[in-house]
Structures are given as structure tokens and as C-alpha cells.
Design a protein around this motif. Structure first.
Motif, short mmCIF file in Angstrom:
data_model
loop_
_atom_site.label_atom_id
_atom_site.label_comp_id
_atom_site.label_asym_id
_atom_site.label_seq_id
_atom_site.Cartn_x
_atom_site.Cartn_y
_atom_site.Cartn_z
N ALA B 111 -35.19 0.91 36.71
CA ALA B 111 -34.18 0.99 35.65
C ALA B 111 -34.84 0.95 34.28
O ALA B 111 -34.47 1.70 33.37
N GLU B 112 -35.85 0.10 34.15
CA GLU B 112 -36.52 -0.05 32.86
C GLU B 112 -37.37 1.18 32.54
O GLU B 112 -37.34 1.69 31.41
N ARG B 115 -35.34 4.23 31.63
CA ARG B 115 -34.76 4.06 30.29
C ARG B 115 -35.80 4.32 29.20
O ARG B 115 -35.51 4.95 28.19
N ARG B 116 -37.01 3.84 29.42
CA ARG B 116 -38.06 4.05 28.41
C ARG B 116 -38.42 5.54 28.30
O ARG B 116 -38.60 6.05 27.21
N GLN B 118 -36.50 8.07 29.05
CA GLN B 118 -35.36 8.77 28.45
C GLN B 118 -35.28 8.46 26.96
O GLN B 118 -34.90 9.33 26.17
N SER B 119 -35.66 7.26 26.56
CA SER B 119 -35.68 6.92 25.13
C SER B 119 -36.65 7.82 24.39
O SER B 119 -36.35 8.35 23.32
N LEU B 120 -37.84 8.00 24.98
CA LEU B 120 -38.82 8.91 24.36
C LEU B 120 -38.27 10.34 24.34
O LEU B 120 -38.45 11.06 23.35
N PRO B 206 -26.16 2.61 33.01
CA PRO B 206 -27.18 3.10 32.08
C PRO B 206 -26.73 3.13 30.62
O PRO B 206 -25.51 3.14 30.33
N THR B 207 -27.69 3.18 29.73
CA THR B 207 -27.39 3.22 28.29
C THR B 207 -27.93 4.47 27.60
O THR B 207 -27.74 4.64 26.41
N THR B 208 -28.67 5.32 28.35
CA THR B 208 -29.41 6.37 27.66
C THR B 208 -28.80 7.75 27.89
O THR B 208 -28.78 8.27 29.01
#
Lengths: 390, 458
Positions: B111-112, B115-116, B118-120, B206-208
């Protein structure tokens, strides 16, 4: 004279610190996570002379299922703005409860390298069980103890390379001096880490560690760590229902960390509306099922810019004993796009004109901006005491 | 060349740059060599690559410092940044080039990590990629909460599970929420992600949001049959080691395409990028001399003795690097994890026998042997001849592009961008400008595997 400058930090997460900030501004998920918006916000904060921006974070959304709860990883956000700014501190919130300490140490060291020493870390704890489910782990029971172990080992890992470990000795072919790298051999209550880190020691030696009061248990001595217990937190952030309570909490926190500041939630008069009217609207717009509420543990300022200037002036002005009531504040703007312009136009310039706060110098490290020394390396046998005898 | 017919006469050469992390091939002793750690070095390399219209900039990962016989190995360039963090900083100062982060599936939480990445991807406007690598050894695990918990046989199963969860997370947001404003609706809700299997227990919201390229691009670098199958089933790009001999590269390409078709994909769905080095000179003789100089300087006497000592399992630093290999056999059977996953389990006596035969046949000293073993990687010649070689590789269908490792930083791409790229452009085999802003677009990739029917290629 106070030894360190009065700091004014700002949380620059998403639409703002209030859970209804996205709803009242109508920002979409795409707006909330846009790199252009992020860079613009942080540039505005830097131009306003703020000491640092923090980036609140959590793995899970405040409102499950809502696109308006979009949010990107905090270290990634901080790194993204590291090269679009030159003076302001960049302080991501990274929980200690479930992430891998080794990864956290490398990520934050890398942030500090990219930001030329402007990195910090809000070491937080994760209270909800849903996050444990997202990681597929058992719920951590003693959050403060786990946070203590994680901060301890991250600090150990930052020191696992001495500053001059890269020797590039052409004669012998050695790129590094292995005597200047160190296994941390950390053994905590729930995990162990061998070390050294894969990333060299960050420019500040140690990034500035911030934490909410009580989140990180104090370091304890052990046979492996003789001597006085280390201070794990550089800046403790306290709250309080009223100003005097908050000041009292800060005074108590100073016993445990070099600096103590107050978290202040701000809802300012803006756009022809009072802070109270805005707060009422935010309350009414708070989505159902929201995970976190507007943090009632913080001090609140709801009202005029002039009132906030007065509050900050009171907090920053040394008393008869030469000491300030607190070392600084972190402002949590209810709605970033509304409150930050007021802070930039009507609050920070007044405080700077009164010489109560100073904008960070371009090129200064966050430690320098906060008046904190650059720490010696815990593994360096040429410590100051040893150096004297040479 | 009739032996290798041109099957793709209009194919273009693509370039990526691999900023070497831990390695002994960067000539750090040269006066022109800059810091291997300063951000400015990374910045200059990526700016040069973007000026040269490269598709992507790659960073590697290693989760424990290498050792030689129980002590930290001190001869290699070492000390690299966290890939995603560094690429996020580089994203803000570039506009087109892709950003590839090597990230291990064993010592990360799905999950982490999803997310990282997808953030990039979102912050870079759709330029992120994930180079999926696996590890399983307890030696690396000593830096992580779970230790060396994973059985070797399960490492690709873990990788597959991790990728499946990442895709669910990347697909969770409704279409349009991650695209530029005005390009879609942000109605709908974010899907809940739930995965319960032997290796994973994951539940999250999810948040991304999605980036303009839909998903981060998937790279894969394993060369074992398992690794090739994983790539054929999952990867957009395979980062191969087959970049020295054209016949070998063609055989590899045919194998990858067979496996892709077997996995139910179009045969050109997996792009092939071998790692390579490129050395150019004004004349063939000049290039040859430079190449010889580079190879000689990549392998210092100490490095030569260390590499051979690693196979023999003992300290050979007292040996003469200009003398013969040890007369006795290696004292260990196989290599442990301390040199990194690519050598774990190598059978030392077989390697020693091969090396001894080669050294005897070609009358090589220890150092010459190591240099000889290193020397098959890459292309050398005049800008014209190198360009023609690269075009032949691409147009025979052996590869889609090359992932270049500069032998020096930060100046190591200058010759390639200033001298080889124009030659390629003159021959119509290289773009003259970026025609899109996403990595998916540069590579000519179709939509993400999970979204082929939902959205078109970016």
C-alpha cells in the motif's frame, strides 16, 4: 536575549487543515494533488518568510471513498519542492508506527540532500486500526514506545556514515573509508536494524525532528547505550485550550526537547467574512464519515489578522527573565488558499517589521534557521573531547 | 547483413540513462569525475539526458551496503539516495524525461509503495516508472522489521502479489480525477482495495488519483526463466543484459516475444532495453584507445584482486594483480548475499574454471582477466559508426532502445547527446523533439494492462 529565532511554521497540506477545506473550496482531487499548485503554495510560504512548511500525511484518506480526500505521500511532496525553493524548511510528517525505519531514514536523508539541509521530520503516530489492516500487520499497542525506537534507529542510521566517509583515495583504490561507516546494530522491543544506511549522512547531520507532545516516549538508557539518554525530539509541538495552558505545556515540553512550539489552528477574517462565520461554514460542510476532526488539542485563533499578530507578538516577546514564553509556533490554516494570503500580507510582514521573526536566509539549513547546532556524529571517535588531547 | 535482416525499417532508437548507484565501473579517480552524491551531479546528468531527448532516467536500489568477507566493501562507488525521493526532486526541474525508480518488492509494503510511486507519477505529470526487483536473503532482511522472512521460491510470487495490489490501488480512483483540470469528471467514488492471500492481508482506501499516463510504467530486469516470465506477464519494458552480441540479443528478443504472446499479449507489448555503455572517438583508433583507457581505469588493481578474491572466497590483496590467478581452487562453494542479489548462489568453482581457461588461452593476468570479463558491454567507435550500429540493433528487432550507463559523471552523456544523437537524427532514426509529456507516450506503450478496454494509450 533569546538564543534562537522565534519560528513560525505552517502546515501546507492539501486544501487546508480543516477536514472540510476541500469541500468549501470546491477543489477537486486533481487540484489537491497538482504539482503546480504545491509548488505555488510553498513558494508563497517562502516569500512570506515562514520558517518551514510541514506536510501532514496519513496512508489512509480522511474521508474513505471520496476523491476529494486525495493526497500524495509527504516525503515525495517535500522533495518535489526542494528544488523550487531556497530558504524555507521542508518538514514532511512521516508516521513511526508502521513504515520501515530503514526506508524512512533513507528517504529523509535524501530529502535533506536534495534540499541542501532544509529537511525536517514530524515523527507522528498512527492511532487507527485501519492503517494496520492496510499494512497487513497487528495493531501496535504502545505507540509512544514504538515511536521512540523508530526515532532512535533513524537517528542512528543518519550517523552511520561519518561526514567524511567518502575518501576517494586513488592510491589505494578505496572510495570509502570503512572505519568511518558504522553498523548501528539496533535492537528494539519489536524490531532490529543492522545498518549502515545506504545513503550518506545528510547535510544537517541530523534532520530536525518535530513531534507532538507525548507522541514519542523519551529515550531510555540501556547497557548498549550508556550515558545520559539522548533527546530524540528537537522541537516539541504542544496544544492547549487557552493561551496560558499552551504556554504551560510548552514550558513543560522544554524539559524534554531543545525547543517547544505551539500548534495554532487559524481561521482568519477574510474576503469580507469573519473567521467565526468561516468556521461555522466549515463545520456545516464537514463530510459525513470523516476520520479526523479539526484537532481540538491545538490552540485556536478564529478572527482578525491583527489579533493573530498580537497573539504571536505576546508569544515571541521575551519576558523580564529574558526568555520567550515559547520558541515558536506552527500554524494550521483552516483553508490554505484563504488563510495563507492573509498571513503573507497582514501577519508575517508586521512581525518581521517588529523584528520578532526573521525570514530564513537563502542557503541556510533548517537547523540554522531554528538556532539549533549541527550535532556531532555519535560514532565519530574524534569527538570534541578526544580532539582536544591530540 | 543478410544474417540479421532489417525487419523494422522505420524503428527509432530510444535512450534511457542509468545513473549508476553502487558500482565499480564509474571512473571516480578521473579529475573530471564529480561528486557521486551531490544533487548537482544528478541534475547535470538528467538535464543533459533531457536535452538529448532521452526517454528515461533510471535510479537503482540496494538495501544493504555490500561486504567482502565480513567487512564493508570499500572499493566501489557507494552511497545513493532513495530513488523515489530523488526522482521527485528531479521531477520539479525537468518537464519531459521519464523517471524510473528501482524498488524492491520483498522489503516494502504494497500500500505504501504503490502510493509513493503514484505520488511521483502525479507530481511529474505522468513520467514515473517502477523497476520491479526482488530479493529474499536474510542478509538484506537484517535491515527490516520482518528480517529474512521470505523463502527464495516465493520471491516472484510476492512480487506478483505486490504488483496486483498496486494495480488495484492505481485503478481505484474514478477516471478524470487525476487528469489535467477540465479533461474529465471527478464524479464517482474511490474503490476499496482488499487482498487476502497466502502472502498478503491488505485492506485500504487509496488516496492517490491517476496521472495522465494512467499507471506508472513497469520495468523488470530479471534474466532467469522466472524473471522473463514475470516480465512477459507484467512488464512494459524489460531492462536486459543482452546488449553486446547482436545474435544473442535477437535470441533474447525472440524469447521475450514468445513469452509475451504466451501470456496473452501482443508480441511487441514488452519493450527491450539492454544496459550498455557507449564510447565515441574521432576515429576508430581514437575510440579504441579511449575504450581501452576506460576499461583499464574501471578496474583498479585493488578492484581486480577483490573481484577474483570474492570468487575464491579469500583475501587475495597480497597477490600481484599483474600475475596469474591463484593456483588453488576457491575455498567456498557458492556466493552468499553480501554482494547483492545478482550473484547470490553463484557456483564459484565453475566460474574459477572458466576464468582459468580464458586466462590461459589468452595469457591474461588477474587484472587483464577482469578487464576482459568487463569489456563486452557496449558500443564504441566514431559517432557515425556507433549510430549505424545502434540503428542496426533496433531495426533488426533485437532491441527497442538502450539504457546507457555513463562511465563518468556528470559529463558522461555529453558526447552521446552532442555527437551520437545528431547522427541518429540525420538518419531519421531518432526524434527531433519530444512529442508527448508522458513516459508511456515516449515508449509508444498501450494502456495499462488492467485498463486496455477502459482507456486508450496516452
Amino acid at each position: 536575549m533569546p538564543s534562537s529565532p522565534f519560528f513560525v511554521g505552517l502546515d501546507a497540506d492539501g486544501a487546508g487543515a480543516h477536514p472540510a477545506a476541500a469541500a468549501v473550496t470546491g477543489l477537486s482531487g486533481a487540484d489537491l494533488v497538482s504539482g503546480a499548485r504545491l509548488a505555488r503554495t510553498v513558494r508563497q510560504a517562502e516569500n512570506a518568510g515562514l520558517t518551514f512548511v510541514s506536510f501532514a500525511d496519513a496512508l489512509l484518506p480522511a474521508v474513505p471513498g471520496s476523491p476529494a480526500a486525495a493526497r500524495l505521500d509527504s516525503v515525495t511532496r517535500a522533495a518535489f519542492v526542494s528544488r523550487t525553493t531556497t530558504a524555507i524548511g521542508l518538514v514532511p510528517q512521516v508516521p513511526t508506527t508502521y513504515p520501515e525505519p530503514f526506508h524512512v531514514a533513507a528517504q529523509l536523508a535524501s530529502l535533506d540532500i536534495a534540499a541542501a539541509g532544509r529537511g525536517g521530520w514530524v515523527a507522528s503516530v498512527t492511532r487507527d486500526a485501519a492503517t494496520a489492516d492496510a499494512y497487513g500487520r497487528a495493531v501496535v499497542g504502545d505507540l509512544a514506545r514504538e515511536a521512540r525506537d523508530v526515532v532512535q534507529v533513524v537517528r542512528d542510521l543518519w550517523d552511520s556514515w561519518e561526514d567524511d566517509a567518502v575518501v576517494r583515495d586513488v592510491a589505494t583504490g578505496r572510495y570509502i573509508d570503512r572505519d568511518r561507516l558504522h553498523y548501528v546494530d539496533f535492537v528494539g522491543e519489536s524490531f532490529s536494524v543492522k545498518g549502515p544506511l545506504i545513503t550518506p549522512r545528510p547535510p544537517q547531520g541530523q534532520l530536525v525532528v518535530l513531534a507532538a507532545d507525548g507522541d514519542v516516549a523519551p529515550a531510555v538508557g540501556s547497557p548498549a547505550r550508556p550515558g545520559p539518554a539522548e533527546q530524540l525530539v528537537d522541537v516539541t509541538l504542544v496544544g492547549g485550550a487557552g493561551v496560558s495552558t499552551a504556554i504551560g505545556n510548552a514550558a513543560a515540553a522544554r524539559e524534554r526537547s531543545p525547543l517547544a512550539g505551539i500548534n495554532i489552528e487559524v481561521v482568519l477574517d477574510a474576503g469580507g467574512r469573519t473567521g467565526a462565520e468561516r468556521l461555522a461554514e466549515l463545520r456545516a460542510s464537514t463530510p459525513a464519515g470523516v476520520r479526523s476532526t479539526w484537532d481540538t488539542r491545538a490552540l485556536q485563533h478564529v478572527g482578525s489578522a491583527a489579533g493573530l499578530v498580537q497573539l504571536l507578538t505576546d508569544l515571541a516577546t521575551p519576558g523580564p527573565d529574558g526568555h520567550r514564553p515559547v520558541d515558536g509556533v506552527r500554524l494550521l490554516p483552516a483553508v490554505l488558499d484563504v488563510d495563507l494570503p492573509v498571513l503573507a500580507r497582514d501577519v508575517l510582514p508586521t512581525l518581521r517589521a517588529a523584528r520578532l521573526v526573521a525570514a530564513p536566509r537563502p542557503g541556510a539549513t533548517l537547523r540554522e534557521s531554528l538556532g539549533l547546532p549541527r550535532p556531532a556524529n555519535r560514532y565519530d571517535v574524534r569527538a570534541p573531547a578526544a580532539a582536544v588531547s591530540v | 547483413m543478410t544474417e540479421f535482416p532489417i525487419t523494422r525499417p522505420h524503428a527509432q532508437v530510444h535512450f534511457g540513462v542509468f545513473f549508476q548507484g553502487v558500482n565499480h565501473t564509474t571512473v571516480w579517480s578521473d579529475p573530471e569525475s564529480g561528486s557521486q552524491t551531490d544533487f548537482a551531479t544528478f541534475e547535470r546528468v538528467i538535464r543533459t539526458a533531457e536535452r538529448g531527448l532521452f526517454d528515461a532516467f533510471f535510479l537503482g536500489e540496494g538495501l544493504r551496503l555490500r561486504e567482502s568477507r565480513g567487512a564493508l566493501h570499500d572499493l566501489d562507488v557507494v552511497g545513493r539516495p532513495d530513488a523515489i525521493t530523488q526522482l521527485a526532486a528531479l521531477a520539479a526541474i525537468t518537464t519531459h524525461i521519464g523517471l524510473v525508480a528501482t524498488q524492491n518488492t520483498t522489503y516494502s509494503d504494497p500500500a505504501e509503495l504503490a502510493r509513493r510511486l503514484q505520488s511521483l507519477d502525479v507530481l511529474s505529470g505522468g513520467r514515473a516508472a517502477w523497476n520491479v526487483v526482488t530479493t529474499d536473503n536474510a542478509w538484506t532482511g537484517a535491515n527490516f522489521r520482518r528480517g529474512g522472512y521470505l523463502d527464495h521460491a516465493l520471491r516472484y510470487e510476492r512480487a506478483q502479489g505486490q504488483l496486483n495490489i498496486a494495480r488495484q490501488i492505481w485503478d481505484a480512483f474514478p477516471d478524470g480525477t487525476g487528469a489535467p483540470a477540465g479533461s474529465g469528471s471527478s464524479d464517482g467514488t474511490v474503490a476499496h482495495v482488499s487482498e487476502h492471500s497466502a502472502l498478503f492481508e491488505v485492506e485500504l482506501d487509496p488516496t492517490t488519483p491517476r496521472s495522465p499516463q494512467g499507471h506508472p510504467i513497469i520495468f523488470q530486469a530479471g534474466d532467469s526463466p522466472q524473471g522473463r516470465d514475470f516480465a512477459a506477464a507484467n512488464a512494459d519494458v524489460i531492462f536486459s543484459r543482452h546488449g553486446s552480441v547482436l545474435a544473442d540479443a535477437l535470441e533474447f528478443a525472440a524469447d521475450v516475444r514468445r513469452r509475451a504472446v504466451a501470456a496473452g499479449r501482443p508480441e511487441d507489448d514488452v519493450k527491450i532495453f539492454p544496459g550498455t555503455g557507449i564510447i565515441v572517438g574521432d576515429t576508430p583508433a581514437d575510440a579504441e584507445e579511449r575504450a581501452r583507457w576506460v576499461r583499464w581505469n574501471q578496474v583498479t588493481p585493488a578492484t581486480a584482486l577483490s573481484i577474483v578474491g570474492n570468487i575464491w572466497g579469500e583475501d587475495l590483496s597480497g597477490y600481484d594483480p599483474d600475475g596469474p590467478l591463484p593456483a588453488h581452487d576457491p575455498v567456498v562453494e557458492e556466493l552468499g548475499g553480501e554482494r547483492g542479489s545478482s550473484t547470490t548462489g553463484a557456483r564459484t568453482r565453475e566460474i574459477a574454471a572458466q576464468w582459468r581457461a580464458l586466462a590461459e588461452a589468452e595469457h591474461l593476468s588477474i587484472r587483464e582477466l577482469v578487464i576482459r570479463n568487463n569489456s563486452e558491454r557496449g558500443f564504441q567507435g566514431t559517432p557515425t559508426s556507433v549510430a549505424e550500429d545502434l540503428i542496426r540493433w533496433v531495426r533488426t528487432g533485437a532491441v527497442d532502445g538502450f539504457n546507457i550507463s555513463p562511465w563518468i559523471v556528470p559529463s558522461g552523456l555529453d558526447d552521446i547527446v552532442d555527437r551520437v544523437v545528431p547522427e541518429l537524427q540525420e538518419r531519421g532514426a531518432y526524434p527531433t523533439s519530444y512529442t508527448g509529456t508522458t513516459l508511456r507516450h515516449h515508449l509508444g506503450l498501450r494502456a495499462p494492462l488492467t485498463r486496455r478496454t477502459a482507456v486508450g494509450a496516452a
